[in-house]
Design an enzyme around this catalytic site. Structure first.
Site, mmCIF file in Angstrom:
data_model
loop_
_atom_site.group_PDB
_atom_site.id
_atom_site.type_symbol
_atom_site.label_atom_id
_atom_site.label_comp_id
_atom_site.label_asym_id
_atom_site.label_seq_id
_atom_site.Cartn_x
_atom_site.Cartn_y
_atom_site.Cartn_z
ATOM 1 N N GLU A 105 -43.512 25.498 13.718
ATOM 2 C CA GLU A 105 -44.737 24.866 14.132
ATOM 3 C C GLU A 105 -45.658 25.285 12.782
ATOM 4 O O GLU A 105 -45.946 26.263 12.738
ATOM 5 C CB GLU A 105 -45.099 25.268 15.255
ATOM 6 N N GLY A 137 -43.253 27.924 6.828
ATOM 7 C CA GLY A 137 -42.360 27.134 7.937
ATOM 8 C C GLY A 137 -41.308 26.226 6.798
ATOM 9 O O GLY A 137 -39.942 26.454 7.027
ATOM 10 N N CYS A 163 -53.877 26.443 16.138
ATOM 11 C CA CYS A 163 -52.833 25.345 15.595
ATOM 12 C C CYS A 163 -53.602 24.022 16.141
ATOM 13 O O CYS A 163 -53.466 23.039 15.262
ATOM 14 C CB CYS A 163 -51.647 25.588 16.022
#
Lengths: 520, 520
Positions: free
Chosen positions: A260, A241, A297
């Site tokens: 995310e 990311g 996550c």
């Protein structure tokens, strides 16, 4: 490679393309072997083609009515179901995830397509704001353009090709070039063919959706750097990311990256609740830690307690419980290696092993680790995410030390507190600290399980996500792919229906400060 | 320096501080001389102190009720008015802007303070979203923390110390460290003292607002890089905004920068409307170009026509009109120099002078310049903003060429089209192109004049602002300083009033998809 099969090719709009020579295959975790199907990596020329087509399609797609887009989303859901058992079987082969989990994930995927369809059909989401008479100003949300979306390894359906990001972008009126995760290319291909059928059935413009394959970071970087892309959505590692964020913010024309990037999702156990039901909480906590072999996550990778007899009993229950937990295959050999390395690195840094399941070859071993609060305060890197079925216990000497740990936490997707009513009232200040750290605060529950609803926030301060103001789950996710535009002194015949005097769509609007469905 | 005067010092919370040795003075444009009052530049130690105090104050301020914050904003408005003529006179001396303009700007400033006070008192702005029963999820907007806000040169009141950004941040519940613009330090000081009185009167925490002075880029960069700052707001040049954006996105923990970096605000004149009322439009357009000596973010720096007899007549009217326009003093010698350089650079690149007013010493000369569409398409840099009372005419050979120019435009705050009803219906596609380029589209009007309302959008795609999803004018500006948080399975006694079952604040909420003021 079987030249007659479309599987393995890019899907550029409604057509298939196999220009590249580099191929790759997916790994079957349960069989511990490479699957036979070869997939071609997209060439930059193919990505260019997909983006050009997406840009052309955007000029048409952005003008579709909400009803047309809703019918498209509904059709995608139907075509996914029409794929039948093949989709579930292929996804299971590529991910090692069990069939019931994937059936549930398919329901989640079709459910969120339908929820977004209902949301845009209802229509109030555009946040129409009107002030009159001079000047006559009318504001609403509009789609931002072509989006580049990346599939996540851990949700081959719900955070992949037709997953939450794609659904939110398509609902908003954006077009999508989707980069499949190389761990499940066949699942991605099948889902893309479902979208293709929905495109054709509902007469959506060719190019509203394209699928490209790739194993290298260059493919992703090429997408993030491309002038035709207006936003990136990504679910995965911090490293991945961050690399996309760096590229996107350093372009000549920067674009937003909605990444995310995971989280350790701290869980605080206060002493009173452990006295009341420590044993039950130990069982539930271990279930949360090992759900899906810890590949969520929102996996609780950190838990914090204060010293005391009730805590000791809780920890003992955890120690005993973890030893009886099953091992599990992880999504890819790379993810398993990263998990084992993460545990090994923590141990090298003096982290104590609280307990672990007996190891099994090629599988991830559930592990509980332990450090003191002092150790963590001295070396905050100990709290970094180790993706998999482990959790790090921070053993604080006192409640005060719990507060100190809480204040030092990085940004998180979630933070959880377990406490009795008396404790929660007494420690409102702790909840207050955690609110600054996370996008979702959970009382007496567990962070795994992210409901797709209007009220969900799946996002949080850096490094959990960027930017903190977004969510990637729930209907508020649509706002990531929009921006407001204001129409000043427009004649009625040029106004979109959402902003016309008569309010033909019967949506909720704010008119001169008052919220209503009234016409002007 | 007069050591007994507080003017010239930093205001760190409610106290004044003068640790630094570097001083500067403001320039009086009308008198063309430096004003006597010396101001000290903030030291990094003073900025640290302000930020530490702001971070402490945030822990208290974020818990204030909307009513308390509204009373604070109202008190600021009252204290600004209590400053009386002194504020207006000082602002005029420092900016060269006429008294009536500054009186109007003061009304705008107090008006937006009151509008935000009313908005947070009403309360629905928090976008409460509730889904029940399992899990029980309740989402609302919360403030993000300490903000670093920069004053704009061109609005010493409305986009400065107590201007739109400060008001939005304070309304949201954020604390503010404000970097005064060095062109009007005394105006900034006076306004800060008004805020200080409001802080004391309404018992707001010490540090909710601080003012620091500085002339160097380092001061701004220090603020943008500081770990205690959660967001930056800025109005000014592209260069200044871009530098802050680069710093903020490259931090260990990146933060958002809400930079309004200006725009050329293209105005398209279609032939039919010029036939109907070209002469009147020429007069109005020149007024818009030269309003405030062209020192508005929404100044129409570009206008586009297609070849034809009616266009020729319009251009002739402009040519004659511009020669009769008054010169004007600009805000600072630097801004005047940049204006003159900008015009000179365009002329060196072959841009034709369509007409200009007779020059006057030390003043900005209204100028109209002209290029062909072909020139601009070959050299898009010709369209970059020249801040001041000038506008560049793009002379397109045909309507088709107008479309080509429109497609090639960079992001803008505004885009405007003048056309007859027939033309507007015929050229909906042009409006559609411009909607992708700007935050506000104006029909048959002029971009100058940015109403503070619920529906205003003062923002737009890069390079107009970053990010495009924000607005710096109007009540939607509050969302820049917020993020959503979700409370999961909270007992009633821990929920904020906005999310409690009974809806004690009687705000509009979305409950299980339905919008109402009902209790659960």
């Amino acid at each position: 490679m079987n030249r007659t099969s479309l599987t393995g090719l890019q899907m550029i709009g409604n057509n298939f393309s196999g220009e590249g020579d580099h191929t790759f295959r997916a790994f079957a975790p349960l069989q511990q072997q490479w699957l036979p199907q070869e997939f071609r990596e997209a060439t930059t020329g193919e990505i260019d083609s997909a983006l050009n087509l997406a840009a052309q399609a955007f000029t048409v797609y952005k003008k579709t009515t909400p009803q047309q887009r809703a019918a498209f989303l509904q059709a995608i859901a139907e075509e996914i179901i029409s794929l039948g058992d093949e989709l579930i079987n292929v996804a299971s082969a590529e991910s090692g995830l069990p069939l019931p989990r994937l059936q549930g994930e398919r329901d989640r995927t079709t459910g969120q397509l339908r929820l977004f369809a209902a949301t845009i059909t209802e229509g109030s989401w555009v946040n129409a704001r009107i002030t009159t008479p001079t000047p006559d100003l009318r504001q609403m949300q509009i789609p931002i353009g072509v989006t580049g979306i990346f599939g996540a390894s851990n949700f081959p359906l719900a955070f992949s090709v037709a997953g939450g990001d794609t659904t939110a972008a398509l609902a908003a009126g954006c077009t999508v070039v989707f980069k499949a995760h190389p761990a499940h290319p066949h699942t991605s291909h099948l889902t893309a063919t479902a979208i293709r059928k929905a495109v054709l059935r509902t007469n959506m413009p060719d190019g509203v959706f394209s699928l490209v394959h790739g194993t290298s970071h260059e493919t992703g970087q090429y997408l993030a750097a491309h002038p035709l892309v207006s936003a990136i959505a990504f679910t995965g590692s911090f490293k991945g990311g961050k690399a996309l964020y760096d590229t996107a913010t350093r372009r000549a024309v920067p674009i937003p990256v909605f990444a995310e990037m995971g989280s350790v999702n701290p869980v605080f156990f206060l002493p009173g609740i452990l006295r009341e039901k420590g044993t039950a909480l130990a069982t539930q906590f271990l279930q949360s830690v090992t759900l899906g072999t810890g590949q969520f996550c929102t996996n609780p990778g950190l838990f914090i307690t204060a010293a005391g007899n009730d805590t000791d009993a809780f920890i003992n229950a955890l120690r005993q419980g973890v030893g009886t937990l099953p091992n599990g295959y992880m999504l890819t050999p790379g993810i398993l290696a990263a998990y084992n390395n993460g545990i090994a690195t923590l141990r090298e840094q003096g982290v104590e092993v609280l307990g672990e399941a007996p190891p099994a070859d090629q599988q991830a071993t559930p592990s509980l680790l332990q450090v003191t609060a002092a150790q963590v305060l001295e070396n905050p890197a100990l709290c970094h995410e180790v993706f998999g079925p482990s959790s790090l216990h921070i053993h604080a000497g006192s409640i005060e030390e719990i507060y100190t740990v809480a204040r030092r936490l990085e940004g998180q997707l979630t933070a959880t507190i377990h406490g009795t009513e008396e404790e929660l009232q007494q420690h409102a200040a702790l909840i207050d600290i955690l609110r600054e750290k996370a996008g979702r605060i959970i009382i007496n529950g567990f962070p795994t399980g992210v409901a797709v609803s209007h009220a969900m926030v799946h996002g949080g301060p850096w490094p959990a996500t960027t930017p903190a103001a977004g969510t990637s789950v729930g209907t508020a996710a649509i706002y990531r792919f929009c921006r407001p535009v204001c129409y000043q002194d427009f004649p009625a015949y040029l106004l979109p229906p959402e902003l016309q005097d008569e309010n033909p769509m019967k949506i909720w609007r704010q008119v001169n400060g008052d919220i209503s469905k009234n016409s002007l």
